[in-house]
Motif scaffolding. Sequence first.
Motif, PDB file in Angstrom:
ATOM      1  N   ILE A 155      51.670 101.395  32.882  1.00  0.00           N
ATOM      2  CA  ILE A 155      51.261 101.049  34.239  1.00  0.00           C
ATOM      3  C   ILE A 155      51.962 101.950  35.249  1.00  0.00           C
ATOM      4  O   ILE A 155      51.345 102.461  36.181  1.00  0.00           O
ATOM      5  CB  ILE A 155      51.569  99.560  34.524  1.00  0.00           C
ATOM      6  CG1 ILE A 155      50.642  98.687  33.679  1.00  0.00           C
ATOM      7  CG2 ILE A 155      51.405  99.244  35.991  1.00  0.00           C
ATOM      8  CD1 ILE A 155      51.039  97.239  33.649  1.00  0.00           C
ATOM      9  N   SER A 156      53.233 102.183  35.030  1.00  0.00           N
ATOM     10  CA  SER A 156      53.942 102.987  36.026  1.00  0.00           C
ATOM     11  C   SER A 156      53.473 104.440  35.977  1.00  0.00           C
ATOM     12  O   SER A 156      53.404 105.100  36.998  1.00  0.00           O
ATOM     13  CB  SER A 156      55.451 102.874  35.840  1.00  0.00           C
ATOM     14  OG  SER A 156      55.902 103.753  34.860  1.00  0.00           O
ATOM     15  N   PHE A 157      53.097 104.923  34.806  1.00  0.00           N
ATOM     16  CA  PHE A 157      52.538 106.275  34.726  1.00  0.00           C
ATOM     17  C   PHE A 157      51.280 106.382  35.571  1.00  0.00           C
ATOM     18  O   PHE A 157      51.127 107.291  36.367  1.00  0.00           O
ATOM     19  CB  PHE A 157      52.174 106.626  33.280  1.00  0.00           C
ATOM     20  CG  PHE A 157      53.338 107.089  32.471  1.00  0.00           C
ATOM     21  CD1 PHE A 157      54.410 107.724  33.067  1.00  0.00           C
ATOM     22  CD2 PHE A 157      53.355 106.909  31.101  1.00  0.00           C
ATOM     23  CE1 PHE A 157      55.486 108.158  32.310  1.00  0.00           C
ATOM     24  CE2 PHE A 157      54.417 107.338  30.341  1.00  0.00           C
ATOM     25  CZ  PHE A 157      55.491 107.954  30.938  1.00  0.00           C
ATOM     26  N   SER A 158      50.374 105.435  35.359  1.00  0.00           N
ATOM     27  CA  SER A 158      49.097 105.568  36.067  1.00  0.00           C
ATOM     28  C   SER A 158      49.302 105.352  37.560  1.00  0.00           C
ATOM     29  O   SER A 158      48.615 105.945  38.376  1.00  0.00           O
ATOM     30  CB  SER A 158      48.057 104.629  35.478  1.00  0.00           C
ATOM     31  OG  SER A 158      48.007 103.434  36.183  1.00  0.00           O
ATOM     32  N   ALA A 159      50.280 104.525  37.908  1.00  0.00           N
ATOM     33  CA  ALA A 159      50.568 104.326  39.324  1.00  0.00           C
ATOM     34  C   ALA A 159      51.120 105.614  39.940  1.00  0.00           C
ATOM     35  O   ALA A 159      50.728 106.012  41.035  1.00  0.00           O
ATOM     36  CB  ALA A 159      51.568 103.188  39.492  1.00  0.00           C
ATOM     37  N   GLN A 160      52.012 106.271  39.211  1.00  0.00           N
ATOM     38  CA  GLN A 160      52.568 107.525  39.726  1.00  0.00           C
ATOM     39  C   GLN A 160      51.482 108.572  39.900  1.00  0.00           C
ATOM     40  O   GLN A 160      51.495 109.352  40.837  1.00  0.00           O
ATOM     41  CB  GLN A 160      53.641 108.048  38.778  1.00  0.00           C
ATOM     42  CG  GLN A 160      54.925 107.264  38.855  1.00  0.00           C
ATOM     43  CD  GLN A 160      55.905 107.750  37.809  1.00  0.00           C
ATOM     44  OE1 GLN A 160      56.241 108.919  37.750  1.00  0.00           O
ATOM     45  NE2 GLN A 160      56.349 106.842  36.968  1.00  0.00           N
ATOM     46  N   ALA A 161      50.517 108.557  38.975  1.00  0.00           N
ATOM     47  CA  ALA A 161      49.436 109.533  39.065  1.00  0.00           C
ATOM     48  C   ALA A 161      48.601 109.299  40.316  1.00  0.00           C
ATOM     49  O   ALA A 161      48.019 110.220  40.866  1.00  0.00           O
ATOM     50  CB  ALA A 161      48.559 109.463  37.822  1.00  0.00           C
ATOM     51  N   ARG A 162      48.540 108.045  40.777  1.00  0.00           N
ATOM     52  CA  ARG A 162      47.774 107.784  41.999  1.00  0.00           C
ATOM     53  C   ARG A 162      48.611 108.058  43.239  1.00  0.00           C
ATOM     54  O   ARG A 162      48.139 107.899  44.345  1.00  0.00           O
ATOM     55  CB  ARG A 162      47.272 106.348  42.011  1.00  0.00           C
ATOM     56  CG  ARG A 162      46.126 106.172  41.041  1.00  0.00           C
ATOM     57  CD  ARG A 162      45.783 104.731  40.893  1.00  0.00           C
ATOM     58  NE  ARG A 162      45.104 104.218  42.062  1.00  0.00           N
ATOM     59  CZ  ARG A 162      44.794 102.936  42.219  1.00  0.00           C
ATOM     60  NH1 ARG A 162      45.108 102.078  41.290  1.00  0.00           N
ATOM     61  NH2 ARG A 162      44.177 102.541  43.289  1.00  0.00           N
ATOM     62  N   GLY A 163      49.862 108.402  43.056  1.00  0.00           N
ATOM     63  CA  GLY A 163      50.679 108.782  44.189  1.00  0.00           C
ATOM     64  C   GLY A 163      51.721 107.756  44.576  1.00  0.00           C
ATOM     65  O   GLY A 163      52.326 107.849  45.635  1.00  0.00           O
ATOM     66  N   ILE A 164      51.932 106.754  43.736  1.00  0.00           N
ATOM     67  CA  ILE A 164      52.967 105.781  44.046  1.00  0.00           C
ATOM     68  C   ILE A 164      54.300 106.353  43.598  1.00  0.00           C
ATOM     69  O   ILE A 164      54.513 106.608  42.420  1.00  0.00           O
ATOM     70  CB  ILE A 164      52.684 104.454  43.317  1.00  0.00           C
ATOM     71  CG1 ILE A 164      51.357 103.894  43.802  1.00  0.00           C
ATOM     72  CG2 ILE A 164      53.807 103.468  43.554  1.00  0.00           C
ATOM     73  CD1 ILE A 164      50.901 102.682  43.049  1.00  0.00           C
ATOM     74  N   ASP A 165      55.191 106.569  44.548  1.00  0.00           N
ATOM     75  CA  ASP A 165      56.462 107.198  44.234  1.00  0.00           C
ATOM     76  C   ASP A 165      57.516 106.141  43.979  1.00  0.00           C
ATOM     77  O   ASP A 165      57.783 105.310  44.830  1.00  0.00           O
ATOM     78  CB  ASP A 165      56.880 108.109  45.397  1.00  0.00           C
ATOM     79  CG  ASP A 165      57.906 109.113  44.943  1.00  0.00           C
ATOM     80  OD1 ASP A 165      58.502 108.905  43.867  1.00  0.00           O
ATOM     81  OD2 ASP A 165      58.100 110.108  45.662  1.00  0.00           O
ATOM     82  N   LEU A 166      58.098 106.176  42.800  1.00  0.00           N
ATOM     83  CA  LEU A 166      59.118 105.188  42.473  1.00  0.00           C
ATOM     84  C   LEU A 166      60.500 105.828  42.454  1.00  0.00           C
ATOM     85  O   LEU A 166      61.485 105.190  42.157  1.00  0.00           O
ATOM     86  CB  LEU A 166      58.845 104.584  41.099  1.00  0.00           C
ATOM     87  CG  LEU A 166      57.529 103.827  40.973  1.00  0.00           C
ATOM     88  CD1 LEU A 166      57.257 103.503  39.530  1.00  0.00           C
ATOM     89  CD2 LEU A 166      57.579 102.555  41.796  1.00  0.00           C
ATOM     90  N   SER A 167      60.548 107.123  42.783  1.00  0.00           N
ATOM     91  CA  SER A 167      61.835 107.813  42.671  1.00  0.00           C
ATOM     92  C   SER A 167      62.632 107.649  43.951  1.00  0.00           C
ATOM     93  O   SER A 167      62.180 107.038  44.922  1.00  0.00           O
ATOM     94  CB  SER A 167      61.594 109.292  42.405  1.00  0.00           C
ATOM     95  OG  SER A 167      60.968 109.874  43.518  1.00  0.00           O
ATOM     96  N   ARG A 168      63.813 108.216  43.974  1.00  0.00           N
ATOM     97  CA  ARG A 168      64.714 108.036  45.120  1.00  0.00           C
ATOM     98  C   ARG A 168      64.241 108.783  46.356  1.00  0.00           C
ATOM     99  O   ARG A 168      64.789 108.606  47.431  1.00  0.00           O
ATOM    100  CB  ARG A 168      66.118 108.508  44.746  1.00  0.00           C
ATOM    101  CG  ARG A 168      66.712 107.630  43.677  1.00  0.00           C
ATOM    102  CD  ARG A 168      68.218 107.618  43.735  1.00  0.00           C
ATOM    103  NE  ARG A 168      68.690 106.646  42.765  1.00  0.00           N
ATOM    104  CZ  ARG A 168      68.979 106.959  41.504  1.00  0.00           C
ATOM    105  NH1 ARG A 168      68.888 108.196  41.113  1.00  0.00           N
ATOM    106  NH2 ARG A 168      69.376 106.044  40.650  1.00  0.00           N
ATOM    107  N   ARG A 169      63.228 109.672  46.172  1.00  0.00           N
ATOM    108  CA  ARG A 169      62.764 110.432  47.334  1.00  0.00           C
ATOM    109  C   ARG A 169      62.151 109.525  48.392  1.00  0.00           C
ATOM    110  O   ARG A 169      62.087 109.854  49.555  1.00  0.00           O
ATOM    111  CB  ARG A 169      61.732 111.476  46.892  1.00  0.00           C
ATOM    112  CG  ARG A 169      62.352 112.749  46.353  1.00  0.00           C
ATOM    113  CD  ARG A 169      61.282 113.688  45.882  1.00  0.00           C
ATOM    114  NE  ARG A 169      60.543 113.117  44.772  1.00  0.00           N
ATOM    115  CZ  ARG A 169      59.529 113.710  44.172  1.00  0.00           C
ATOM    116  NH1 ARG A 169      59.105 114.872  44.595  1.00  0.00           N
ATOM    117  NH2 ARG A 169      58.921 113.147  43.168  1.00  0.00           N
TER     118      ARG A 169
END
Lengths: 578, 275
Positions: B177-191
């Motif tokens: 889930i987090s992979f596909s979310a990141q691919a849509r542009g959801i940033d979970l990193s410290r940035r």
Amino acid sequence: MNQLKRKITDMKNTVIEFTDFSFTYRTQQEPTLRGINLSIRQGEKVLIVGPSGCGKSTLAHCINGLVPFYYPGESKGSLRIAGQTPGERSIAALSQAVGTVLQDPDGQFVGLTVGEDIAFVLENGAVSPAEMNERVTAAADAVGIGELLLASPQELSGGQKQKTMLAGVLAGNVDILLFDEPLASLDPYTGTKTIELIHRLQQETGKTVIIIEHRLEEVLHRAVDRIIVMNDGAIVADLPPAELLSSRLLGEAGLREPLYLTALRYAGVTVTPEMRPEHLELLQMEGTAGPLQRWMDGRGKQQESAAAEPLLELKEISFGYDEKAEVLHRLSLTVNRGEMLAIAGRNGAGKSTVSKLICGFYKPASGSIWLNGRDISRDSIRERAERIGFVMQNPNHMISKTLLYDEVAFGLKLRGVPEERIRERVYNVLKICGLHEFREWPVSVLSYGQKKRVTIASILVLEPEIIILDEPTAGQDYRHYNEMMEFLQGLGSRGITVIMITHDMHLMLEYAQRTVVLADGKKLADDRPERILTDRSIVEKANLRETSLYTLALKAGLRKPEELVRTFIAYDRGVRRG
Amino acid sequence: MRARMLTFTRQDSPVHSLSGAAKLICFIVWSLSAMITYDTRCLIVMLLVSLAVFRISKVKFADYAFVLYFILIFFLLNHLAIFLFSPLEGTQVYGTRHDLFHLGGRYTVTAEQVFYQFNIALKYAVVIPMALLFLLATDPSEFAASLNRIGVNYKIAYSVSLALRYIPDIQRDYENISFSAQARGIDLSRREKLSQRLKNIVSILLPLILSSIERIEKISTAMELRGFGSGRKRTWYTGRPFSLSDYIAMGLLLSLAAATLIVTFYDGSRFYSIF
């Protein structure tokens, strides 16, 4: 007199009897089953087919007691199972008579080892450990997994998991075996083996077998006594296979008949019960070869596809999730602009891993990935996502908003696109995906297939050049399959490149322009699907199955047998589009 | 990276081969005696024993490193809190007072307080490794069987074991889930800013919860269909009868516990004083 006698014994041996039975779920207004009259005798093997939502799963739930105990509702008429009225008993009491094998064995492993899982029903029945050991071993031996009793579910192949489920039911000594879409998560070869196993067990034990499945051609790999066709909550046909297949009833219910029969009909051959249409091996071919050859020759040669322009290239990719086991080994692969490519291979061959590497979820141990002639190996997940969209198999893993509009707009909002532009683009995509009328709806009320389309829309709205879909048609019936694939093909004609990861042979054959077959992390074949599905050595190594069209062509002794496959696909598509 | 935390791995060691029920009983006896005693001598002996057992079990550090760090943080917080709220607890307990240095206000560091907190630290050090070891070396379904054996209702026992068993599956779902979310542009990193990041995490949680519910629904129908929950009693396929080594392990543990209690209460107080 004799006949009357037979009728009486028949009645005596009836194990399941629905009489004017109707059922309405508590959460629904309309009945899901209406006026069902069906009796199944001891030792019969019955196949129940029907499109999604026709009520076939509800019928199965009535037999195993999930209705009304787990899914409450109101029933009319009568239902007797093994001489009892289920409504007066409990699921547990019914489980003494009916053993159910559900689809997707992955999600229902209760035990930590094969042995423990098989023993589950015995544990619940408080069987003594000594007897339990004996029965578990016997059941495991019956399905041929006796040596796997200590293995954990992760170590098993799809087929072995299915066998464990089956053994778990057999251990309970039930009289009726109920299979709810047993082929759903299996590759074609394993599916065939499962059907053979079910048949052998039925022959050996004389148990009553009920199979609910929409992959008709694969179930008919072994004989069944009767096929029951359901549509819209009612039984529309209850016939021996030969008679049903000679009629037009399947097509009318929105189901697909075996491809070899469709080919015969296209060639102008009238299918009759005397021809034994229920199995290709039994099929009487007299007077069919001529029409087939004439039909094929008359359609002319199919043209080759246009010159290819490479868009995405994988060069010598190697990868493993841990150091010990390499999943991909020096894999090279080219995807051309605007094409529809299928990636096939047995479970664990590395199909899904390839897509995850392309999207940047994992980094390859060696090798590089090129898009439009540029090395993207260093690009982040998000940067790659601008060009490459990924649609997961389970839509519920992707949907994170409650309203459809918000879900599709989500990616654009995160990219800071102005509100008016978002609205315009979302509406556009919703129109393409046939979801425009639902734009104000909550996602949760949509059907599985519609949700799937929502997830595709939420990727398309980002305007990728490539879209990768993991099993795009899994769990969908023929009509939805058709809709989904025609839709994806439409994307292809808009210049979007489509990569599908699948082991659905129909999908490959009918829609992919090219199929790449992976085996043990290497590329085994890269060719047009009809060539792959007619090549016995590839079919075997990739757990696929030779298409019945090719077997038919060989049986009829046609010149250029592969040509029949191509002619059929092209013609059939024309027919389906009307 | 495959995240695997606190999951059971099959291994060939004397600890792994004990039956689940024996391990549970040992663990409970061990924890109780560690909780009761404040006797430094006993605690040190127990600590040495626990380290030895850990050594025998062949459990790899990587399997529990993350959890250990997590516990360490709470451990430090706990110690800070003890001192903040009750800086003179040690003096009360031991009845003497030796000031080491003054920090200001009511906060004076005393030798008694240091010794008291040292004992508490020891107690942690004695219990935590055993708790981790118990989780890492016990087959979840055997754990369920053993809970049932010591009198817990089997339905509760089973839900505990299923929860343990589905941890890896849910971890895999989360990863996907987090992979596909990141691919849509959801940033979970410290940035990303913290507030936005929290929002983004919530949008991952919804699909995770939904897919977990789906899982639960599937497994619970499958279990019901196989007769789960019908009888008051059930038997266990993996529930092994006690073997000689089980009796030896439990015997050793019980005598250790008895010795601890005798030493602890010999002079009439739970607290062993060096002052």
